[in-house]
Design an enzyme around this catalytic site. Structure first.
Site, PDB file in Angstrom:
ATOM      1  N   HIS A  13     -15.238  12.651 -20.981  1.00 42.53           N
ATOM      2  CA  HIS A  13     -13.888  13.192 -20.467  1.00 42.53           C
ATOM      3  C   HIS A  13     -13.963  14.391 -19.955  1.00 42.53           C
ATOM      4  O   HIS A  13     -13.243  14.744 -18.934  1.00 42.53           O
ATOM      5  CB  HIS A  13     -12.962  13.109 -21.744  1.00 42.53           C
ATOM      6  N   MET A  59      -7.022   8.234 -22.945  1.00 45.00           N
ATOM      7  CA  MET A  59      -6.339   7.856 -24.178  1.00 45.00           C
ATOM      8  C   MET A  59      -6.743   8.714 -25.386  1.00 45.00           C
ATOM      9  O   MET A  59      -6.485   8.358 -26.378  1.00 45.00           O
ATOM     10  CB  MET A  59      -6.826   6.580 -24.333  1.00 45.00           C
ATOM     11  N   SER A  93     -18.303   7.290 -25.691  1.00 45.08           N
ATOM     12  CA  SER A  93     -17.004   6.309 -25.714  1.00 45.08           C
ATOM     13  C   SER A  93     -16.311   6.928 -26.887  1.00 45.08           C
ATOM     14  O   SER A  93     -17.018   6.909 -28.057  1.00 45.08           O
ATOM     15  CB  SER A  93     -17.589   4.928 -25.771  1.00 45.08           C
ATOM     16  N   SER A  94     -14.850   7.030 -26.913  1.00 45.63           N
ATOM     17  CA  SER A  94     -14.242   7.052 -28.078  1.00 45.63           C
ATOM     18  C   SER A  94     -14.441   6.122 -29.002  1.00 45.63           C
ATOM     19  O   SER A  94     -14.466   6.436 -30.304  1.00 45.63           O
ATOM     20  CB  SER A  94     -12.752   7.180 -27.548  1.00 45.63           C
ATOM     21  N   ARG A  95     -14.905   4.706 -28.711  1.00 43.47           N
ATOM     22  CA  ARG A  95     -15.050   3.765 -29.611  1.00 43.47           C
ATOM     23  C   ARG A  95     -16.485   4.105 -30.218  1.00 43.47           C
ATOM     24  O   ARG A  95     -16.491   3.292 -31.283  1.00 43.47           O
ATOM     25  CB  ARG A  95     -15.084   2.652 -28.929  1.00 43.47           C
ATOM     26  N   GLY A 152     -13.884   7.876 -14.530  1.00 46.58           N
ATOM     27  CA  GLY A 152     -15.340   7.944 -14.965  1.00 46.58           C
ATOM     28  C   GLY A 152     -15.833   6.497 -14.433  1.00 46.58           C
ATOM     29  O   GLY A 152     -14.935   5.415 -14.741  1.00 46.58           O
ATOM     30  N   ASP A 161     -16.427   3.189 -16.800  1.00 45.64           N
ATOM     31  CA  ASP A 161     -15.240   1.895 -16.702  1.00 45.64           C
ATOM     32  C   ASP A 161     -15.303   1.568 -15.147  1.00 45.64           C
ATOM     33  O   ASP A 161     -14.423   1.936 -14.260  1.00 45.64           O
ATOM     34  CB  ASP A 161     -13.778   2.485 -17.178  1.00 45.64           C
TER      35      ASP A 161
END
Ligand code: AMP
Length: 281
Positions: free
Chosen positions: A28, A21, A176-178, A138, A141
């Site tokens: 990533h 995403m 994490s992107s978050r 990954g 998750d």
């Protein structure tokens, strides 16, 4: 995209696919590296999939940085970046979805009811568009990894699913992107997830085999950090995700915790020393 993949396949070149995403980080990029290792061509996709977000979740504010992502992917040596629009994936009249019966009834599936249906559906479409030989996911998750493996088996996708280990920041926080939502104070509190997993591993090594006791210890660590709210902490079977009361074989410990408004997940495989297990009969 399909024509390109047809051409590569005709030339007998193998394709590895990494769906994302975007707002890419080292986690990533480790998947891209894996792809480059196992196949001739690596295709990455960036698509923030509206179908996997619930109405009160962060689809609208999900971090995006296409320019930065493209630079990172180019530097990594990724061959193709597939950037579909929402209309490419969900044209008017779209009506089919893919839903699994059991795996989503655990962990994140309980607090995010549309999540795995959205993921299985979009990944099926991406698989049919990219036509890869391999797809890399990954284990950050972990439940998603199991869902995709099961879907590939159930629907006979001719694709090998490759799992990659969790990449962490130096202090242990899973990338994490978050994480970009966290202010410096919350960033410190976010470390509670990794600390509790690590502590759980240590308690297990000291001989404790009772999941509830380990989970209670982990919860106490998380609660000792302000501004944290536990969604779940589970110790479960690493294949079917059913709860494990006694840890008599390697188990998945998985947790989801809100730090401020940001929901973070992390997990670890708990493996007791086999000799101590055996000495207990
Ligand atoms: P996302 O962009 O969050 O949907 O993630 C795309 C892929 O990157 C998924 O297969 C994730 O599991 C994987 N991924 C995200 N963060 C990490 C991480 N810290 N370590 C390893 N893989 C990751």
């Amino acid at each position: 995209m399909q024509r390109y993949s047809d051409l590569m396949r005709k030339e007998r070149r193998s394709i590895a696919f990494v769906p994302t995403m975007g707002f890419l980080h080292e986690g990533h990029l480790s998947l891209m590296k894996k792809g480059l290792e196992i196949a001739d061509i690596v295709v990455a996709s960036i698509f923030v999939n509206p179908a996997q977000f619930g109405p009160s979740e962060d689809f609208g504010s999900y971090p995006r940085n296409i320019e930065g992502d493209l630079k990172l992917l180019k530097k990594e040596g990724v061959d193709i970046v597939f950037l579909p629009s929402e209309k490419d994936i969900y044209p008017d009249g779209f009506q089919t979805c893919v839903e699994l019966k059991n795996l989503p009834n655990h962990l994140c599936g309980l607090s995010r009811p549309v999540f795995f249906k959205g993921i299985a559906s979009v990944v099926s479409k991406l698989f049919n568009i990219v036509k890869p030989h391999y797809a890399v996911f990954g284990k950050k998750d972990y439940q998603q990894f199991l869902v995709i493996k099961q879907m590939v088996k159930d629907l006979n996708f001719d694709i090998e699913i490759v799992g990659a280990p969790i990449v962490r920041e130096k202090d242990g926080l899973a990338m994490s992107s978050r994480n970009s939502y966290l202010n410096p104070e919350q960033r410190r509190h976010a470390l509670s997830l990794y600390r509790s997993l690590k502590m759980a591993g240590e308690i297990l090594q000291s001989g404790e085999r009772n999941s509830s006791k380990i989970i209670n210890e982990a919860a106490a660590i998380i609660k000792s950090y302000p501004d944290t709210e536990i969604d779940y902490i589970k110790i479960c079977d690493q294949e079917n995700l059913s709860d494990m009361e006694i840890i008599d074989r390697p188990a998945l410990m998985a947790l989801a915790v809100k730090v401020g408004k940001t929901r973070l997940i992390d997990n670890m495989i708990l493996t007791a020393q086999m000799d101590s297990l055996m000495s207990e009969g």
